[in-house]
Motif scaffolding. Structure first.
Motif, PDB file in Angstrom:
ATOM      1  N   CYS A  66       0.984  -1.237  -0.010  1.00 30.73           N
ATOM      2  CA  CYS A  66      -0.019  -0.111   0.003  1.00 30.73           C
ATOM      3  C   CYS A  66       0.713   1.333   0.023  1.00 30.73           C
ATOM      4  O   CYS A  66       0.556   2.413  -0.459  1.00 30.73           O
ATOM      5  N   ASP A  67       2.103   1.210   0.731  1.00 31.20           N
ATOM      6  CA  ASP A  67       3.012   2.407   0.690  1.00 31.20           C
ATOM      7  C   ASP A  67       3.305   2.473  -0.660  1.00 31.20           C
ATOM      8  O   ASP A  67       3.496   3.806  -1.229  1.00 31.20           O
ATOM      9  N   GLN A  68       3.677   1.416  -1.445  1.00 23.51           N
ATOM     10  CA  GLN A  68       4.365   1.791  -2.789  1.00 23.51           C
ATOM     11  C   GLN A  68       3.119   2.161  -4.009  1.00 23.51           C
ATOM     12  O   GLN A  68       3.397   3.003  -4.457  1.00 23.51           O
ATOM     13  N   LEU A  69       1.806   1.817  -3.552  1.00 28.70           N
ATOM     14  CA  LEU A  69       0.602   2.318  -4.324  1.00 28.70           C
ATOM     15  C   LEU A  69       0.681   3.768  -4.197  1.00 28.70           C
ATOM     16  O   LEU A  69       0.297   4.659  -4.746  1.00 28.70           O
ATOM     17  N   GLU A  70       0.872   4.089  -2.511  1.00 32.85           N
ATOM     18  CA  GLU A  70       0.667   5.759  -2.556  1.00 32.85           C
ATOM     19  C   GLU A  70       1.873   6.436  -3.314  1.00 32.85           C
ATOM     20  O   GLU A  70       1.751   7.585  -3.792  1.00 32.85           O
ATOM     21  N   ARG A  71       3.070   5.796  -3.172  1.00 34.28           N
ATOM     22  CA  ARG A  71       4.127   6.334  -4.175  1.00 34.28           C
ATOM     23  C   ARG A  71       3.837   6.776  -5.541  1.00 34.28           C
ATOM     24  O   ARG A  71       4.185   7.538  -6.126  1.00 34.28           O
ATOM     25  N   ILE A  72       3.145   5.478  -5.957  1.00 28.20           N
ATOM     26  CA  ILE A  72       2.671   5.784  -7.564  1.00 28.20           C
ATOM     27  C   ILE A  72       1.699   6.949  -7.699  1.00 28.20           C
ATOM     28  O   ILE A  72       1.771   7.647  -8.587  1.00 28.20           O
ATOM     29  N   ARG A  73       0.952   6.921  -6.734  1.00 26.91           N
ATOM     30  CA  ARG A  73      -0.395   7.889  -6.839  1.00 26.91           C
ATOM     31  C   ARG A  73       0.113   9.386  -6.946  1.00 26.91           C
ATOM     32  O   ARG A  73      -0.244  10.310  -7.397  1.00 26.91           O
ATOM     33  N   THR A  74       1.025   9.544  -5.952  1.00 21.17           N
ATOM     34  CA  THR A  74       1.768  10.889  -5.662  1.00 21.17           C
ATOM     35  C   THR A  74       2.978  11.168  -6.712  1.00 21.17           C
ATOM     36  O   THR A  74       3.320  12.342  -6.489  1.00 21.17           O
ATOM     37  N   SER A  75       3.274  10.187  -7.584  1.00 15.49           N
ATOM     38  CA  SER A  75       4.291  10.351  -8.484  1.00 15.49           C
ATOM     39  C   SER A  75       4.117  11.536  -9.808  1.00 15.49           C
ATOM     40  O   SER A  75       4.972  11.854 -10.215  1.00 15.49           O
ATOM     41  N   ASN A  76       2.740  11.807  -9.988  1.00 14.38           N
ATOM     42  CA  ASN A  76       2.523  12.736 -10.875  1.00 14.38           C
ATOM     43  C   ASN A  76       2.830  11.988 -12.473  1.00 14.38           C
ATOM     44  O   ASN A  76       3.016  12.783 -13.370  1.00 14.38           O
ATOM     45  N   ILE A  77       3.353  10.687 -12.559  1.00 16.87           N
ATOM     46  CA  ILE A  77       3.454  10.017 -13.598  1.00 16.87           C
ATOM     47  C   ILE A  77       2.187   9.473 -14.286  1.00 16.87           C
ATOM     48  O   ILE A  77       1.375   8.684 -13.506  1.00 16.87           O
ATOM     49  N   ALA A  78       1.940   9.725 -15.572  1.00 15.84           N
ATOM     50  CA  ALA A  78       0.738   9.333 -16.255  1.00 15.84           C
ATOM     51  C   ALA A  78       1.064   7.787 -16.373  1.00 15.84           C
ATOM     52  O   ALA A  78       1.045   7.399 -17.792  1.00 15.84           O
ATOM     53  N   TYR A  79       0.839   6.849 -15.448  1.00  9.66           N
ATOM     54  CA  TYR A  79       0.896   5.380 -15.757  1.00  9.66           C
ATOM     55  C   TYR A  79      -0.385   4.990 -16.708  1.00  9.66           C
ATOM     56  O   TYR A  79      -1.260   5.197 -16.161  1.00  9.66           O
ATOM     57  N   ASP A  80      -0.187   3.926 -17.427  1.00  6.54           N
ATOM     58  CA  ASP A  80      -1.099   3.284 -17.952  1.00  6.54           C
ATOM     59  C   ASP A  80      -1.667   2.248 -17.147  1.00  6.54           C
ATOM     60  O   ASP A  80      -3.051   1.972 -17.172  1.00  6.54           O
ATOM     61  N   SER A  81      -0.903   1.350 -16.388  1.00 12.95           N
ATOM     62  CA  SER A  81      -1.491   0.376 -15.554  1.00 12.95           C
ATOM     63  C   SER A  81      -0.436   0.341 -14.313  1.00 12.95           C
ATOM     64  O   SER A  81       0.832   0.510 -14.537  1.00 12.95           O
ATOM     65  N   VAL A  82      -0.898  -0.067 -13.052  1.00 10.16           N
ATOM     66  CA  VAL A  82       0.000  -0.644 -12.067  1.00 10.16           C
ATOM     67  C   VAL A  82      -0.262  -2.311 -12.027  1.00 10.16           C
ATOM     68  O   VAL A  82      -1.295  -2.802 -12.262  1.00 10.16           O
ATOM     69  N   VAL A  83       1.186  -2.820 -12.164  1.00 13.83           N
ATOM     70  CA  VAL A  83       1.138  -4.423 -12.166  1.00 13.83           C
ATOM     71  C   VAL A  83       1.590  -4.819 -10.853  1.00 13.83           C
ATOM     72  O   VAL A  83       2.813  -4.551 -10.446  1.00 13.83           O
ATOM     73  N   ILE A  84       0.771  -5.600 -10.072  1.00 20.83           N
ATOM     74  CA  ILE A  84       1.550  -6.480  -8.962  1.00 20.83           C
ATOM     75  C   ILE A  84       1.638  -7.671  -9.154  1.00 20.83           C
ATOM     76  O   ILE A  84       0.659  -8.480  -9.554  1.00 20.83           O
ATOM     77  N   VAL A  85       2.602  -8.255  -8.899  1.00 25.10           N
ATOM     78  CA  VAL A  85       3.230  -9.646  -9.336  1.00 25.10           C
ATOM     79  C   VAL A  85       3.861 -10.225  -7.821  1.00 25.10           C
ATOM     80  O   VAL A  85       4.241  -9.689  -7.130  1.00 25.10           O
ATOM     81  N   ARG A  86       3.732 -11.559  -7.883  1.00 29.35           N
ATOM     82  CA  ARG A  86       4.373 -12.193  -6.761  1.00 29.35           C
ATOM     83  C   ARG A  86       4.739 -13.641  -7.407  1.00 29.35           C
ATOM     84  O   ARG A  86       3.727 -14.158  -8.036  1.00 29.35           O
ATOM     85  N   GLY A  87       5.738 -14.074  -6.861  1.00 33.14           N
ATOM     86  CA  GLY A  87       6.194 -15.465  -7.481  1.00 33.14           C
ATOM     87  C   GLY A  87       5.439 -16.564  -6.655  1.00 33.14           C
ATOM     88  O   GLY A  87       4.309 -16.400  -6.004  1.00 33.14           O
ATOM     89  N   GLY A  88       6.209 -17.666  -6.312  1.00 28.88           N
ATOM     90  CA  GLY A  88       5.690 -19.022  -5.594  1.00 28.88           C
ATOM     91  C   GLY A  88       5.437 -18.560  -4.163  1.00 28.88           C
ATOM     92  O   GLY A  88       6.122 -17.521  -3.707  1.00 28.88           O
ATOM     93  N   GLY A  89       4.845 -19.443  -3.488  1.00 30.95           N
ATOM     94  CA  GLY A  89       4.592 -19.125  -1.977  1.00 30.95           C
ATOM     95  C   GLY A  89       3.416 -19.772  -1.677  1.00 30.95           C
ATOM     96  O   GLY A  89       2.566 -20.406  -2.351  1.00 30.95           O
ATOM     97  N   SER A  90       3.168 -19.974  -0.205  1.00 36.49           N
ATOM     98  CA  SER A  90       2.236 -20.794   0.250  1.00 36.49           C
ATOM     99  C   SER A  90       0.860 -19.951   0.423  1.00 36.49           C
ATOM    100  O   SER A  90       1.085 -18.650   0.152  1.00 36.49           O
ATOM    101  N   GLN A  91      -0.377 -20.422   0.677  1.00 39.06           N
ATOM    102  CA  GLN A  91      -1.381 -19.718   0.630  1.00 39.06           C
ATOM    103  C   GLN A  91      -1.343 -18.703   1.927  1.00 39.06           C
ATOM    104  O   GLN A  91      -2.120 -17.626   1.907  1.00 39.06           O
ATOM    105  N   LEU A  92      -0.705 -19.092   2.945  1.00 39.42           N
ATOM    106  CA  LEU A  92      -0.526 -18.236   4.119  1.00 39.42           C
ATOM    107  C   LEU A  92       0.209 -16.934   3.747  1.00 39.42           C
ATOM    108  O   LEU A  92       0.022 -15.732   4.025  1.00 39.42           O
ATOM    109  N   ASP A  93       1.115 -16.848   2.665  1.00 29.76           N
ATOM    110  CA  ASP A  93       2.147 -15.827   2.169  1.00 29.76           C
ATOM    111  C   ASP A  93       1.154 -14.864   1.387  1.00 29.76           C
ATOM    112  O   ASP A  93       1.192 -13.976   1.203  1.00 29.76           O
ATOM    113  N   PHE A  94      -0.189 -15.579   0.906  1.00 30.32           N
ATOM    114  CA  PHE A  94      -0.916 -14.872   0.020  1.00 30.32           C
ATOM    115  C   PHE A  94      -1.896 -13.917   0.743  1.00 30.32           C
ATOM    116  O   PHE A  94      -2.639 -13.179   0.228  1.00 30.32           O
TER     117      PHE A  94
END
Length: 410
Positions: free
Chosen positions: A213-241
């Motif tokens: 969420c902190d990174q999303l706030e950085r993106i929001r206040t960057s004033n850069i006209a992004y076309d999309s925000v992509v959040i990715v995550r590799g392997g891990g358990s359901q608890l990590d999810f």
């Protein structure tokens, strides 16, 4: 005082417990703790606890605690549970367990776990997730609402750019998810260029929810006209999810002002983030493939419009050519008739002119009276004794005028 030997007390306890629970497995609900797993040996030791649910998560009182084990003959139940739920067998999970109660005079009281019910765990996860969704709908109806049984969010309704090229990427530094996403974009078969700004942070485990969420706030206040925000995550358990199933993540994603694409690497369950973001795919690789395909669709629509324009232009030129040919033929026909009529008219006029030619008139017996080379058309003004010329077909003669209008040869 009649003290008894410790062994007698232990044997008595063993007999009592065996009489009460021997050969009678019971289902218990308990939370895992202090797990010592030995996969290579095929057994696991752990502690089962029950905590007071009325307290806070940090200071809940422990109501009961018992040692437990899983022996080789039932060790498969761990894999069965993980395969059925996608949840790693780890500490701090509340489980529904089938256990047998045993007491050893040497090792004390211990529960042997015979079976783990995966449906209970799945039901718990679903209940917790549904409670979060209900709270979001109640507290933020402008961001999340139900429509025909589907969750609709402000982020989902954002217009999707025709081309997604400027991307803000949230991923763990050096992770498989980060690597897979960047590789898929770079190796796209169409040669598309993407500008990717990286907002690297942890995306699973304790504190991941706030970090994302902190990174999303950085993106929001960057004033850069992004076309999309992509959040990715590799392997891990359901608890990590779990960081993607929280109230804070749901609220932030649902109301974010840039379309969010989630590729957080799960196959079974759909998280709250998946439900509320602009678009959800299964893996980081598929997130990159989604962007490539989206841009490919735009290119194909442009190519289709180009082909349609070429076809329309060709048809317009063909129609214009046919119209020009028709007008040319019509002009040729009109001009032909015009020149024919002109030729006829000129022919008629030529005949008339030939008929009116003085030489032809003289041949018909007429004569011309001239004075000093000028044709006279009236007798007025002719003086008596004036010399005139009479022009006839075969020659001319001079005459002298008289008042009686009788002409005599000179």
């Amino acid at each position: 005082m009649n003290p008894i030997r410790l062994s007698d007390l232990a044997f008595t306890l063993e007999a009592v417990i065996d009489d009460a629970f021997g050969q009678k497995p019971v289902w218990v609900i308990a939370e895992t703790s202090d797990i010592k797993n030995y996969p290579d040996r095929g057994y696991c030791f752990l502690t089962l606890v029950e905590r007071d649910t009325s307290g806070t998560s940090a200071g809940r009182e422990t109501l009961a605690k018992l040692d437990a084990c899983i022996w080789r003959r039932n060790y498969h139940t761990i894999n069965d549970f993980e395969n059925a739920t996608g949840v790693a067998f780890a500490r701090n999970i509340q489980l529904l367990l089938l256990v047998s109660v045993g007491f050893s005079p040497v090792y004390g009281l211990r529960l042997e776990i015979l079976k783990i019910d995966p449906s209970y765990t799945l039901g718990n996860l679903e209940r917790e997730r549904q409670a979060v969704l209900d709270a979001l709908v109640l507290n933020h109806p402008d961001l999340v609402w139900l429509e025909a049984g589907q969750y609709i969010t402000a982020n989902q309704l954002l217009p999707r750019p025709a081309v997604m090229q400027r991307i803000a990427l949230i991923a763990a530094p050096g992770s498989d998810g980060w690597r897979d996403f960047r590789h898929e974009l770079a190796q796209n078969p169409f040669g598309y260029d993407f500008v990717v700004d990286e907002y690297l942070t942890q995306v699973q485990g304790k504190g991941a929810e706030k970090a994302i969420c902190d990174q999303l706030e950085r993106i929001r206040t960057s004033n850069i006209a992004y076309d999309s925000v992509v959040i990715v995550r590799g392997g891990g358990s359901q608890l990590d999810f779990g960081s993607f199933d929280t109230y804070l993540m749901g609220q932030t994603v649902a109301g974010f002002s840039i379309p969010i694409l989630a590729g957080i690497g799960h196959e079974r369950n759909v998280s709250i983030t998946d439900l509320l973001c602009h678009e959800s795919v299964k893996t980081p690789t598929k997130a990159a493939a989604f962007l490539i395909e989206h841009n490919r669709q735009f290119e194909e629509s442009c190519l289709l419009l180009r082909d349609r324009l070429v076809l329309v232009a060709r048809e317009a030129l063909q129609t214009a050519r046919e119209q020009l040919d028709a007008e040319t033929e019509r002009l040729r026909f009109v001009m032909h008739n015009f020149f024919r009529d002109c030729h006829t008219d000129l022919t008629e006029k030529a005949v008339t002119i030939r008929h009116l030619d003085p030489s032809n008139v003289l041949r018909r017996g007429y004569a011309l009276v001239l004075r000093n080379g000028h044709i006279l058309t009236k007798s007025t003004g002719i003086q008596s004794g004036e010399t005139l010329q009479i022009q006839m077909n075969d020659g001319s003669i001079n005459v002298i005028s008289k008042q009686s209008s009788v002409l005599s040869e000179h």
